[in-house]
Scaffold this motif. Structure first.
Motif, PDB file in Angstrom:
ATOM      1  N   ASP A 156       0.605   4.651  13.166  1.00  0.00           N
ATOM      2  CA  ASP A 156       0.710   5.946  13.844  1.00  0.00           C
ATOM      3  C   ASP A 156       1.591   6.887  13.015  1.00  0.00           C
ATOM      4  O   ASP A 156       2.807   6.706  12.942  1.00  0.00           O
ATOM      5  N   GLU A 157       0.991   7.893  12.412  1.00  0.00           N
ATOM      6  CA  GLU A 157       1.733   8.806  11.542  1.00  0.00           C
ATOM      7  C   GLU A 157       2.833   9.548  12.282  1.00  0.00           C
ATOM      8  O   GLU A 157       3.919   9.790  11.727  1.00  0.00           O
ATOM      9  N   GLU A 158       2.593   9.909  13.522  1.00  0.00           N
ATOM     10  CA  GLU A 158       3.598  10.654  14.290  1.00  0.00           C
ATOM     11  C   GLU A 158       4.834   9.793  14.543  1.00  0.00           C
ATOM     12  O   GLU A 158       5.965  10.296  14.515  1.00  0.00           O
ATOM     13  N   LYS A 159       4.636   8.512  14.775  1.00  0.00           N
ATOM     14  CA  LYS A 159       5.782   7.610  14.958  1.00  0.00           C
ATOM     15  C   LYS A 159       6.580   7.484  13.667  1.00  0.00           C
ATOM     16  O   LYS A 159       7.815   7.474  13.685  1.00  0.00           O
ATOM     17  N   VAL A 160       5.873   7.398  12.548  1.00  0.00           N
ATOM     18  CA  VAL A 160       6.551   7.294  11.260  1.00  0.00           C
ATOM     19  C   VAL A 160       7.357   8.562  10.988  1.00  0.00           C
ATOM     20  O   VAL A 160       8.510   8.502  10.550  1.00  0.00           O
ATOM     21  N   LYS A 161       6.770   9.710  11.263  1.00  0.00           N
ATOM     22  CA  LYS A 161       7.487  10.976  11.071  1.00  0.00           C
ATOM     23  C   LYS A 161       8.746  11.022  11.926  1.00  0.00           C
ATOM     24  O   LYS A 161       9.812  11.458  11.471  1.00  0.00           O
ATOM     25  N   ALA A 162       8.634  10.562  13.174  1.00  0.00           N
ATOM     26  CA  ALA A 162       9.783  10.568  14.082  1.00  0.00           C
ATOM     27  C   ALA A 162      10.893   9.643  13.574  1.00  0.00           C
ATOM     28  O   ALA A 162      12.084   9.980  13.642  1.00  0.00           O
ATOM     29  N   LEU A 163      10.513   8.484  13.053  1.00  0.00           N
ATOM     30  CA  LEU A 163      11.495   7.552  12.518  1.00  0.00           C
ATOM     31  C   LEU A 163      12.167   8.111  11.278  1.00  0.00           C
ATOM     32  O   LEU A 163      13.391   7.964  11.092  1.00  0.00           O
ATOM     33  N   LEU A 164      11.406   8.782  10.428  1.00  0.00           N
ATOM     34  CA  LEU A 164      11.975   9.359   9.215  1.00  0.00           C
ATOM     35  C   LEU A 164      12.908  10.530   9.531  1.00  0.00           C
ATOM     36  O   LEU A 164      13.870  10.773   8.795  1.00  0.00           O
ATOM     37  N   VAL A 165      12.647  11.233  10.607  1.00  0.00           N
ATOM     38  CA  VAL A 165      13.565  12.287  11.049  1.00  0.00           C
ATOM     39  C   VAL A 165      14.922  11.680  11.387  1.00  0.00           C
ATOM     40  O   VAL A 165      15.979  12.203  11.005  1.00  0.00           O
ATOM     41  N   ILE A 166      14.895  10.545  12.099  1.00  0.00           N
ATOM     42  CA  ILE A 166      16.143   9.851  12.439  1.00  0.00           C
ATOM     43  C   ILE A 166      16.870   9.412  11.175  1.00  0.00           C
ATOM     44  O   ILE A 166      18.083   9.618  11.023  1.00  0.00           O
ATOM     45  N   LYS A 211       0.811  -1.215   0.000  1.00  0.00           N
ATOM     46  CA  LYS A 211       0.000   0.000   0.000  1.00  0.00           C
ATOM     47  C   LYS A 211       0.847   1.268   0.000  1.00  0.00           C
ATOM     48  O   LYS A 211       0.483   2.275  -0.589  1.00  0.00           O
ATOM     49  N   ASP A 212       1.987   1.209   0.716  1.00  0.00           N
ATOM     50  CA  ASP A 212       2.894   2.357   0.796  1.00  0.00           C
ATOM     51  C   ASP A 212       2.144   3.624   1.204  1.00  0.00           C
ATOM     52  O   ASP A 212       2.257   4.676   0.556  1.00  0.00           O
ATOM     53  N   LYS A 213       1.396   3.529   2.288  1.00  0.00           N
ATOM     54  CA  LYS A 213       0.540   4.632   2.715  1.00  0.00           C
ATOM     55  C   LYS A 213       1.311   5.860   3.186  1.00  0.00           C
ATOM     56  O   LYS A 213       0.759   6.966   3.223  1.00  0.00           O
ATOM     57  N   TRP A 214       2.595   5.699   3.539  1.00  0.00           N
ATOM     58  CA  TRP A 214       3.355   6.833   4.050  1.00  0.00           C
ATOM     59  C   TRP A 214       4.284   7.439   2.993  1.00  0.00           C
ATOM     60  O   TRP A 214       5.130   8.277   3.317  1.00  0.00           O
ATOM     61  N   LYS A 215       4.105   7.070   1.748  1.00  0.00           N
ATOM     62  CA  LYS A 215       4.970   7.584   0.687  1.00  0.00           C
ATOM     63  C   LYS A 215       5.014   9.113   0.644  1.00  0.00           C
ATOM     64  O   LYS A 215       6.096   9.694   0.445  1.00  0.00           O
ATOM     65  N   PRO A 216       3.897   9.815   0.830  1.00  0.00           N
ATOM     66  CA  PRO A 216       3.965  11.289   0.818  1.00  0.00           C
ATOM     67  C   PRO A 216       4.913  11.867   1.861  1.00  0.00           C
ATOM     68  O   PRO A 216       5.461  12.963   1.657  1.00  0.00           O
ATOM     69  N   LEU A 217       5.128  11.146   2.966  1.00  0.00           N
ATOM     70  CA  LEU A 217       6.031  11.644   4.008  1.00  0.00           C
ATOM     71  C   LEU A 217       7.493  11.573   3.577  1.00  0.00           C
ATOM     72  O   LEU A 217       8.339  12.270   4.144  1.00  0.00           O
ATOM     73  N   ARG A 218       7.793  10.757   2.588  1.00  0.00           N
ATOM     74  CA  ARG A 218       9.180  10.596   2.136  1.00  0.00           C
ATOM     75  C   ARG A 218       9.560  11.566   1.032  1.00  0.00           C
ATOM     76  O   ARG A 218      10.749  11.761   0.749  1.00  0.00           O
ATOM     77  N   GLU A 219       8.572  12.147   0.387  1.00  0.00           N
ATOM     78  CA  GLU A 219       8.819  12.895  -0.849  1.00  0.00           C
ATOM     79  C   GLU A 219       9.787  14.058  -0.701  1.00  0.00           C
ATOM     80  O   GLU A 219      10.570  14.346  -1.611  1.00  0.00           O
ATOM     81  N   ASN A 220       9.767  14.730   0.425  1.00  0.00           N
ATOM     82  CA  ASN A 220      10.616  15.911   0.595  1.00  0.00           C
ATOM     83  C   ASN A 220      11.793  15.686   1.532  1.00  0.00           C
ATOM     84  O   ASN A 220      12.446  16.642   1.966  1.00  0.00           O
ATOM     85  N   ASP A 227       5.438   0.627   6.532  1.00  0.00           N
ATOM     86  CA  ASP A 227       4.047   0.319   6.191  1.00  0.00           C
ATOM     87  C   ASP A 227       3.321  -0.438   7.302  1.00  0.00           C
ATOM     88  O   ASP A 227       2.088  -0.443   7.346  1.00  0.00           O
ATOM     89  N   TYR A 228       4.077  -1.072   8.164  1.00  0.00           N
ATOM     90  CA  TYR A 228       3.470  -1.866   9.246  1.00  0.00           C
ATOM     91  C   TYR A 228       3.015  -1.012  10.423  1.00  0.00           C
ATOM     92  O   TYR A 228       2.389  -1.513  11.361  1.00  0.00           O
ATOM     93  N   LEU A 229       3.335   0.286  10.388  1.00  0.00           N
ATOM     94  CA  LEU A 229       2.926   1.196  11.459  1.00  0.00           C
ATOM     95  C   LEU A 229       1.681   1.982  11.047  1.00  0.00           C
ATOM     96  O   LEU A 229       1.538   2.375   9.890  1.00  0.00           O
TER      97      LEU A 229
END
Length: 231
Positions: free
Chosen positions: A129-139, A2-11, A125-127
């Protein structure tokens, strides 16, 4: 996938997404253009053992019979070259375990400066919680930026490109030409389309399957259910 968090990676810093293109495929030439196609070639060459004859349609059916008989040596007759871009160094380590009937020419950071590296970010994709995904992508983004800075600093001090590149995380993106045959691809699809495969190599393998079935559907159609299953 599904790749539901793809928009979070774009920038994100130097974020890239994978791409697969077919460069070349075995094509009949001369009088054989009338006798077989890339798709029917395995069935066509298999007839040599019994000196039998058939139409292209017969050979396409024979392709499927060969799989049922577990006699896939004729599948080596159809070969492919792919241009595969923006997959991670981590994926490369898994993919190159497939040794038989395959080859790669990879971008080499011994010669190409790793200062220009891009990065493949995790899908998470297994998460849910959007806030957790954002925090992981920051790392992940901090690691990517830090790696480029560290590489450039080592080069300024005097380290070679091949020594400086060792600061790179396994998420850095690389490109390759991948050459293989239909028999080896069937092995890849069996292992890497499976739900137990790691997400990134499964994503890439689905893309390769999609390209293959545009050109040689009879050789790989039996993997459709695996290809369409969710991660």
């Amino acid at each position: 996938m599904k790749d539901k968090w793809k928009p979070l990676r774009e920038n994100l810093f130097r974020s890239v997404e994978p791409k697969v293109e077919l460069v070349a495929i075995t094509q009949p030439v001369g009088r054989y253009k009338e006798l077989c196609t890339s798709d029917s070639l395995p069935g066509y060459v298999a007839r040599q053992s019994h000196e039998s004859k058939g139409t292209i349609e017969d050979d396409l059916r024979l392709d499927n019979d060969l799989v049922g008989w577990d006699h896939t040596t004729p599948y080596q007759a159809t070969e492919f070259v792919f241009d595969v871009t923006n997959t991670s160094k981590s994926l490369q380590a898994q993919w190159t375990r497939h040794k038989i009937g395959v080859g790669w020419i990879y971008r080499s950071t011994r010669y190409v400066s790793a200062s220009g590296n891009s990065f493949v970010y995790c899908t998470y994709d297994y998460l849910d919680d959007e806030e957790k995904v954002k925090a992981l992508l920051v790392i992940d983004e901090q690691i990517a930026k830090g790696a480029i800075e560290a590489f450039d600093k080592k080069r300024e001090i005097g380290a070679s490109k091949e020594d400086s590149r060792k600061v790179m995380p396994v998420a850095f993106a690389t490109n390759c030409y991948y050459f293989t045959n239909a028999r080896a691809l069937r092995h890849l699809f069996k292992l890497r389309l499976d739900k137990h495969a790691e997400w990134e190599i499964r994503r890439m393998t689905k893309m390769i399957w999609d390209v293959c079935t545009e050109w040689t559907p009879s050789l790989f159609e039996d993997f459709r259910e695996l290809r369409e299953s969710e991660f």
